[in-house]
Each structure stands twice: as C-alpha cells, then as structure tokens.
Design a protein around this motif. Sequence first.
Motif, short mmCIF file in Angstrom:
data_model
loop_
_atom_site.label_atom_id
_atom_site.label_comp_id
_atom_site.label_asym_id
_atom_site.label_seq_id
_atom_site.Cartn_x
_atom_site.Cartn_y
_atom_site.Cartn_z
N ARG A 175 -42.82 15.99 30.90
CA ARG A 175 -41.85 15.03 31.44
C ARG A 175 -40.56 15.03 30.62
O ARG A 175 -39.47 14.82 31.16
N ARG A 176 -40.70 15.28 29.34
CA ARG A 176 -39.52 15.30 28.47
C ARG A 176 -38.61 16.48 28.80
O ARG A 176 -37.39 16.41 28.59
N TYR A 177 -39.19 17.54 29.33
CA TYR A 177 -38.41 18.76 29.58
C TYR A 177 -38.11 19.00 31.06
O TYR A 177 -37.59 20.06 31.41
N LYS A 178 -38.39 18.03 31.92
CA LYS A 178 -38.22 18.26 33.36
C LYS A 178 -36.81 18.68 33.74
O LYS A 178 -36.63 19.58 34.55
N ARG A 179 -35.83 18.05 33.20
CA ARG A 179 -34.43 18.36 33.53
C ARG A 179 -33.71 18.95 32.31
O ARG A 179 -32.50 18.82 32.19
N SER A 180 -34.45 19.61 31.47
CA SER A 180 -33.88 20.12 30.22
C SER A 180 -33.16 21.45 30.45
O SER A 180 -33.62 22.29 31.22
N PRO A 181 -32.03 21.66 29.75
CA PRO A 181 -31.34 22.96 29.83
C PRO A 181 -31.95 24.00 28.89
O PRO A 181 -31.45 25.13 28.83
N GLU A 182 -33.00 23.63 28.18
CA GLU A 182 -33.63 24.57 27.25
C GLU A 182 -34.15 25.80 27.99
O GLU A 182 -34.54 25.71 29.16
N PRO A 183 -34.19 26.97 27.32
CA PRO A 183 -34.76 28.16 27.94
C PRO A 183 -36.21 27.92 28.37
O PRO A 183 -36.93 27.14 27.74
N LEU A 184 -36.62 28.60 29.43
CA LEU A 184 -37.97 28.43 29.96
C LEU A 184 -39.02 28.71 28.89
O LEU A 184 -40.01 27.98 28.78
N GLU A 185 -38.82 29.75 28.10
CA GLU A 185 -39.81 30.10 27.08
C GLU A 185 -39.97 28.98 26.06
O GLU A 185 -41.08 28.71 25.58
N THR A 186 -38.89 28.29 25.71
CA THR A 186 -38.95 27.17 24.76
C THR A 186 -39.80 26.04 25.33
O THR A 186 -40.63 25.46 24.63
N ILE A 187 -39.62 25.74 26.61
CA ILE A 187 -40.36 24.66 27.25
C ILE A 187 -41.85 25.03 27.34
O ILE A 187 -42.72 24.21 27.04
N VAL A 188 -42.12 26.25 27.76
CA VAL A 188 -43.52 26.70 27.85
C VAL A 188 -44.18 26.65 26.48
O VAL A 188 -45.33 26.23 26.35
N ARG A 189 -43.45 27.05 25.44
CA ARG A 189 -44.02 27.03 24.09
C ARG A 189 -44.36 25.61 23.66
O ARG A 189 -45.40 25.36 23.05
N GLU A 190 -43.49 24.66 23.94
CA GLU A 190 -43.77 23.27 23.57
C GLU A 190 -45.00 22.75 24.29
O GLU A 190 -45.82 22.04 23.72
N PHE A 191 -45.12 23.12 25.55
CA PHE A 191 -46.29 22.70 26.34
C PHE A 191 -47.57 23.30 25.77
O PHE A 191 -48.56 22.60 25.54
N VAL A 192 -47.56 24.60 25.55
CA VAL A 192 -48.74 25.29 25.01
C VAL A 192 -49.10 24.73 23.64
O VAL A 192 -50.26 24.47 23.34
N ARG A 193 -48.10 24.52 22.80
CA ARG A 193 -48.35 24.02 21.45
C ARG A 193 -48.96 22.62 21.49
O ARG A 193 -49.85 22.30 20.70
N THR A 194 -48.50 21.78 22.41
CA THR A 194 -49.05 20.44 22.53
C THR A 194 -50.52 20.49 22.93
O THR A 194 -51.36 19.75 22.38
N VAL A 195 -50.86 21.35 23.88
CA VAL A 195 -52.26 21.49 24.31
C VAL A 195 -53.11 21.99 23.15
O VAL A 195 -54.22 21.48 22.91
N ILE A 196 -52.62 22.96 22.41
CA ILE A 196 -53.37 23.48 21.25
C ILE A 196 -53.56 22.39 20.21
O ILE A 196 -54.67 22.18 19.70
N ASP A 197 -52.49 21.69 19.88
CA ASP A 197 -52.57 20.63 18.85
C ASP A 197 -53.59 19.56 19.23
O ASP A 197 -54.24 18.98 18.36
N ASN A 198 -53.72 19.31 20.51
CA ASN A 198 -54.66 18.28 20.97
C ASN A 198 -56.11 18.68 20.77
O ASN A 198 -57.00 17.85 20.89
N HIS A 199 -56.35 19.95 20.43
CA HIS A 199 -57.72 20.43 20.30
C HIS A 199 -58.06 20.93 18.90
O HIS A 199 -59.13 21.50 18.69
N LEU A 200 -57.17 20.69 17.95
CA LEU A 200 -57.38 21.27 16.63
C LEU A 200 -58.15 20.40 15.66
O LEU A 200 -58.60 20.89 14.62
N ASP A 201 -58.31 19.11 15.95
CA ASP A 201 -58.90 18.20 14.98
C ASP A 201 -60.27 18.66 14.53
O ASP A 201 -60.57 18.70 13.34
N ASP A 202 -61.13 18.99 15.46
CA ASP A 202 -62.47 19.46 15.10
C ASP A 202 -63.02 20.32 16.24
O ASP A 202 -63.59 19.80 17.19
N PRO A 203 -62.85 21.64 16.13
CA PRO A 203 -63.32 22.52 17.21
C PRO A 203 -64.81 22.39 17.49
O PRO A 203 -65.24 22.48 18.64
N ARG A 204 -65.63 22.15 16.46
CA ARG A 204 -67.08 22.02 16.68
C ARG A 204 -67.37 20.78 17.53
O ARG A 204 -68.17 20.83 18.46
#
Length: 205
Positions: free
Chosen positions: A87-116
């Motif tokens: 939602r933060r990037y919906k109307r953003s002028p940032e390059p597409l790759e930057t937006i995709v990276r932020e999205f992917v990184r957020t999903v990864i960060d949400n799963h790093l606390d304890d993989p087990r």
Amino acid sequence: MTSEERRIQPRKRPRQVRAELTRQRILTAAAHIFAEYGYAAGTTNRIAERARISIGSLYQYYPNKDAVLAELLTRHLDGDRATETLRRYKRSPEPLETIVREFVRTVIDNHLDDPRLLQIMLEQAPRSGELLERVTRLEWEMIGDLRELLDGHPEVRVQDKDTAARLVASTVELTVHQLIAAPGSIDVTRLENELVAMIAGYLRA
C-alpha cells in the motif's frame, strides 16, 4: 463455533497488565519449547516450566498445547506487514524492481524469527474455521493491493494483471514459507535476489 474451534480457543483474555504479561510469557516459552523439542515433545509441562508458572496457571489461559500453537499462528499473522508495504508503494514513482524488492524483503523478514517454529506452525498448527477464514482474507487483501500496484506502474507489461497478482502473491509467500521453514539453511540474501529477479522480470515481460 464447532467443537474443534472451542477446543483451541484461549480460555482467558487478559484484561489486566499482569495477566497479559503472563500470557506473553506462556507464548514466548511455547515458541522456544516447540522449536527446541518439536511439537510432540513440546508438552504443556515443559512450557509452564520454561515460563516459570504452574501448570494450573497455564491451563487458566489455554486448555491444551493446540490452543497455544493456534495463538502463536495468530500472532504470526498479526505480524505480517507485506500488505502495508504494498500500500505504501501503490502510487510510488520508485522503479518496479525497488518495489518488488521491498515486498519480497518484508515477506522474508516476517519469517526469520524462528524457522523451526514456522515449520511446526505450517505442518501441525490446528486450523479452525475462523483462522482459515482470516488467512484467506489476508491473502486476498495482498492480491488486491498487488493488482492496484500493477495497474498503476508504468514498467508493468504483463497483460493479465488479475492472474499476475495472484501468481506473484502465491509465488513469494509459498516460496519463502517452504525454503525458510525447511530443514537446513538458505542464504536469505540470495533468496531475495533471485525472487526479485524472477518476479520483476516476469512483470516487465
């Protein structure tokens, strides 16, 4: 509410600070116990001992360890910030790759606390109808936000944006879930880079 849903419902919703702190201690202890011993051996006695409370006190809050694990899964869902990022990037002028990276990184960060623990939640956490409905609602919110982002970004060339939004959401979520939760380590930087290259390349094709 079904009998299964009643079985995994917390018994007590804390209203006082002290009670809420006890509940948090139980959940923190349970996360460590499940990750350390696995679900079968992660008994309520071990959880109570790690939380430094009596087993009777634990049962005032949760009727069984299934209810504890269901609460941990709920807390995991509450911590998901992927839709906020989109939602933060919906109307953003940032390059597409930057937006995709932020999205992917957020999903990864949400799963790093304890993989087990994540693996246990994915494979063994009880799913009530309410919990499944919530998971489905979060998935469709993410797909809707992705659809709006694809509509508004000039770099996106993919024609079928409805299907593209569903593919991107499923690919990122399921890939991260499976690779981070699976036994053995994976380099998260390489995972991020490869996912970004794959998703951004697909959307620009």
